[in-house]
Design a protein around this motif. Structure first.
Motif, PDB file in Angstrom:
ATOM      1  N   ALA A   1      10.186  28.276 -30.251  1.00  0.00           N
ATOM      2  CA  ALA A   1       9.696  29.760 -30.761  1.00  0.00           C
ATOM      3  C   ALA A   1      11.031  30.853 -30.506  1.00  0.00           C
ATOM      4  O   ALA A   1      10.583  32.233 -30.712  1.00  0.00           O
ATOM      5  CB  ALA A   1       8.532  30.149 -30.600  1.00  0.00           C
ATOM      6  N   MET A   2      11.676  30.430 -29.755  1.00  0.00           N
ATOM      7  CA  MET A   2      12.885  31.721 -29.199  1.00  0.00           C
ATOM      8  C   MET A   2      14.121  31.688 -30.108  1.00  0.00           C
ATOM      9  O   MET A   2      14.439  30.656 -30.617  1.00  0.00           O
ATOM     10  CB  MET A   2      13.383  31.493 -27.572  1.00  0.00           C
ATOM     11  N   ARG A   3      14.635  32.966 -30.595  1.00  0.00           N
ATOM     12  CA  ARG A   3      15.521  33.167 -31.304  1.00  0.00           C
ATOM     13  C   ARG A   3      16.433  33.905 -30.616  1.00  0.00           C
ATOM     14  O   ARG A   3      16.184  34.898 -29.974  1.00  0.00           O
ATOM     15  CB  ARG A   3      15.233  33.676 -32.529  1.00  0.00           C
ATOM     16  N   GLU A   4      17.876  33.752 -30.590  1.00  0.00           N
ATOM     17  CA  GLU A   4      19.068  34.538 -30.064  1.00  0.00           C
ATOM     18  C   GLU A   4      18.804  35.066 -28.796  1.00  0.00           C
ATOM     19  O   GLU A   4      18.984  36.169 -28.535  1.00  0.00           O
ATOM     20  CB  GLU A   4      19.014  35.829 -31.210  1.00  0.00           C
ATOM     21  N   PRO A   5      18.629  33.941 -27.879  1.00  0.00           N
ATOM     22  CA  PRO A   5      18.594  34.264 -26.279  1.00  0.00           C
ATOM     23  C   PRO A   5      19.786  34.652 -25.774  1.00  0.00           C
ATOM     24  O   PRO A   5      21.065  34.313 -26.123  1.00  0.00           O
ATOM     25  CB  PRO A   5      18.203  32.896 -25.724  1.00  0.00           C
ATOM     26  N   VAL A   6      19.858  35.889 -24.996  1.00  0.00           N
ATOM     27  CA  VAL A   6      20.884  36.366 -24.270  1.00  0.00           C
ATOM     28  C   VAL A   6      20.743  36.646 -22.877  1.00  0.00           C
ATOM     29  O   VAL A   6      19.510  37.264 -22.614  1.00  0.00           O
ATOM     30  CB  VAL A   6      21.198  37.602 -25.160  1.00  0.00           C
TER      31      VAL A   6
ATOM     32  N   ARG B   1      -0.627  34.865 -32.302  1.00  0.00           N
ATOM     33  CA  ARG B   1      -0.733  35.969 -33.183  1.00  0.00           C
ATOM     34  C   ARG B   1      -0.052  36.027 -34.308  1.00  0.00           C
ATOM     35  O   ARG B   1       0.008  37.217 -35.058  1.00  0.00           O
ATOM     36  CB  ARG B   1      -0.559  37.223 -32.394  1.00  0.00           C
ATOM     37  N   ASN B   2       0.981  35.177 -34.836  1.00  0.00           N
ATOM     38  CA  ASN B   2       1.785  34.881 -35.733  1.00  0.00           C
ATOM     39  C   ASN B   2       2.577  36.377 -35.856  1.00  0.00           C
ATOM     40  O   ASN B   2       2.724  36.909 -37.122  1.00  0.00           O
ATOM     41  CB  ASN B   2       1.171  34.750 -37.020  1.00  0.00           C
ATOM     42  N   GLU B   3       3.361  36.679 -34.831  1.00  0.00           N
ATOM     43  CA  GLU B   3       4.147  38.011 -34.851  1.00  0.00           C
ATOM     44  C   GLU B   3       5.431  37.644 -34.289  1.00  0.00           C
ATOM     45  O   GLU B   3       5.612  36.808 -33.544  1.00  0.00           O
ATOM     46  CB  GLU B   3       3.392  39.156 -34.029  1.00  0.00           C
ATOM     47  N   VAL B   4       6.686  38.460 -34.575  1.00  0.00           N
ATOM     48  CA  VAL B   4       7.880  38.429 -33.929  1.00  0.00           C
ATOM     49  C   VAL B   4       8.098  39.632 -32.969  1.00  0.00           C
ATOM     50  O   VAL B   4       7.750  40.781 -33.684  1.00  0.00           O
ATOM     51  CB  VAL B   4       8.646  38.417 -35.317  1.00  0.00           C
TER      52      VAL B   4
ATOM     53  N   SER C   1      16.923  37.934 -22.537  1.00  0.00           N
ATOM     54  CA  SER C   1      16.122  38.559 -23.628  1.00  0.00           C
ATOM     55  C   SER C   1      16.367  37.797 -24.945  1.00  0.00           C
ATOM     56  O   SER C   1      17.278  36.914 -25.117  1.00  0.00           O
ATOM     57  CB  SER C   1      16.879  40.170 -23.912  1.00  0.00           C
ATOM     58  N   PHE C   2      15.266  37.709 -25.763  1.00  0.00           N
ATOM     59  CA  PHE C   2      15.217  37.023 -27.181  1.00  0.00           C
ATOM     60  C   PHE C   2      14.274  37.423 -28.008  1.00  0.00           C
ATOM     61  O   PHE C   2      13.443  38.157 -27.838  1.00  0.00           O
ATOM     62  CB  PHE C   2      14.773  35.414 -26.556  1.00  0.00           C
ATOM     63  N   ILE C   3      14.453  37.007 -29.060  1.00  0.00           N
ATOM     64  CA  ILE C   3      13.278  37.300 -30.320  1.00  0.00           C
ATOM     65  C   ILE C   3      12.476  36.244 -30.050  1.00  0.00           C
ATOM     66  O   ILE C   3      12.819  35.020 -30.195  1.00  0.00           O
ATOM     67  CB  ILE C   3      13.782  37.470 -31.708  1.00  0.00           C
ATOM     68  N   TYR C   4      10.986  36.442 -30.125  1.00  0.00           N
ATOM     69  CA  TYR C   4      10.170  35.672 -30.023  1.00  0.00           C
ATOM     70  C   TYR C   4       9.151  35.292 -31.101  1.00  0.00           C
ATOM     71  O   TYR C   4       8.517  36.467 -31.609  1.00  0.00           O
ATOM     72  CB  TYR C   4       9.181  35.745 -28.793  1.00  0.00           C
ATOM     73  N   GLU C   5       8.885  34.176 -31.897  1.00  0.00           N
ATOM     74  CA  GLU C   5       8.163  34.006 -32.963  1.00  0.00           C
ATOM     75  C   GLU C   5       6.747  33.491 -32.400  1.00  0.00           C
ATOM     76  O   GLU C   5       6.495  32.158 -32.313  1.00  0.00           O
ATOM     77  CB  GLU C   5       8.852  33.051 -33.889  1.00  0.00           C
ATOM     78  N   GLY C   6       5.943  34.336 -31.888  1.00  0.00           N
ATOM     79  CA  GLY C   6       4.564  33.659 -31.504  1.00  0.00           C
ATOM     80  C   GLY C   6       3.789  33.186 -32.309  1.00  0.00           C
ATOM     81  O   GLY C   6       3.488  33.468 -33.477  1.00  0.00           O
TER      82      GLY C   6
END
Length: 167
Positions: free
Chosen positions: A60-65, A21-24, A13-18
């Motif tokens: 573009a991935m943040r905080e992968p777990v 579409r310029n969305e998180v 799982s991770f936060i993705y900054e696409g």
């Protein structure tokens, strides 16, 4: 963390900054493979939110777990088939066919280039070259066509031609 999840066949799982579409968004995926394209690394993965294969830029991935839950496995043949369609980094259906005409000046170089594994080229009597190739999403194809300026004409489809004209 991404490499460990891929090797251990565990969900990630991770936060993705696409970019598109310029969305998180927060994503929960089953990693399938890493791919390198135009100096960037991507994770090809089954996205559990979208219920489909997706390509994620590692930068573009943040905080992968990595979780302890086993990854959903996609057979290699299916993975190759689905990810080989389209043009460039974009894949999926429906697939359209671009028909391009490169003038004689550009044809000298283009005839030696591989734009897509399924491209078909045809030499024209005036020294020009006609190329047809499949694509799913026109973004990257338009960028590549713009590099050739007046040396290329989009013959079909009309939507692709219009997109190049507008840019």
């Amino acid at each position: 963390v991404v490499g460990n999840a891929l090797m251990a066949r565990k969900r990630l799982s991770f936060i993705y900054e696409g970019r598109h579409r310029n969305e998180v968004t927060r994503r929960n995926v089953s990693p399938q493979r890493l791919s390198h394209y135009r100096e960037n690394w991507y994770l090809d993965a089954w996205c559990h939110e979208r219920q489909a294969l997706r390509k994620f830029a590692l930068d573009a991935m943040r905080e992968p777990v990595m979780s302890e839950e086993s990854a959903h496995e996609i057979p290699l043949d299916e993975l190759k088939l689905q990810l080989s369609e389209g043009y460039g980094i974009y894949f999926g259906s429906p697939i359209q066919t671009a028909i391009l005409r490169f003038n004689a000046a550009a044809a000298r170089w283009i005839r030696h280039e591989l734009w897509h594994s399924q491209q078909v080229t045809r030499e024209l009597d005036d020294g020009a070259l006609e190329m047809s190739l499949p694509y799913h999403q026109q973004t990257e194809l338009v960028m590549d066509l713009l590099r050739h300026g007046e040396n290329v004409e989009v013959l079909a489809p009309p939507e692709l031609r219009q997109a190049v004209i507008e840019r």
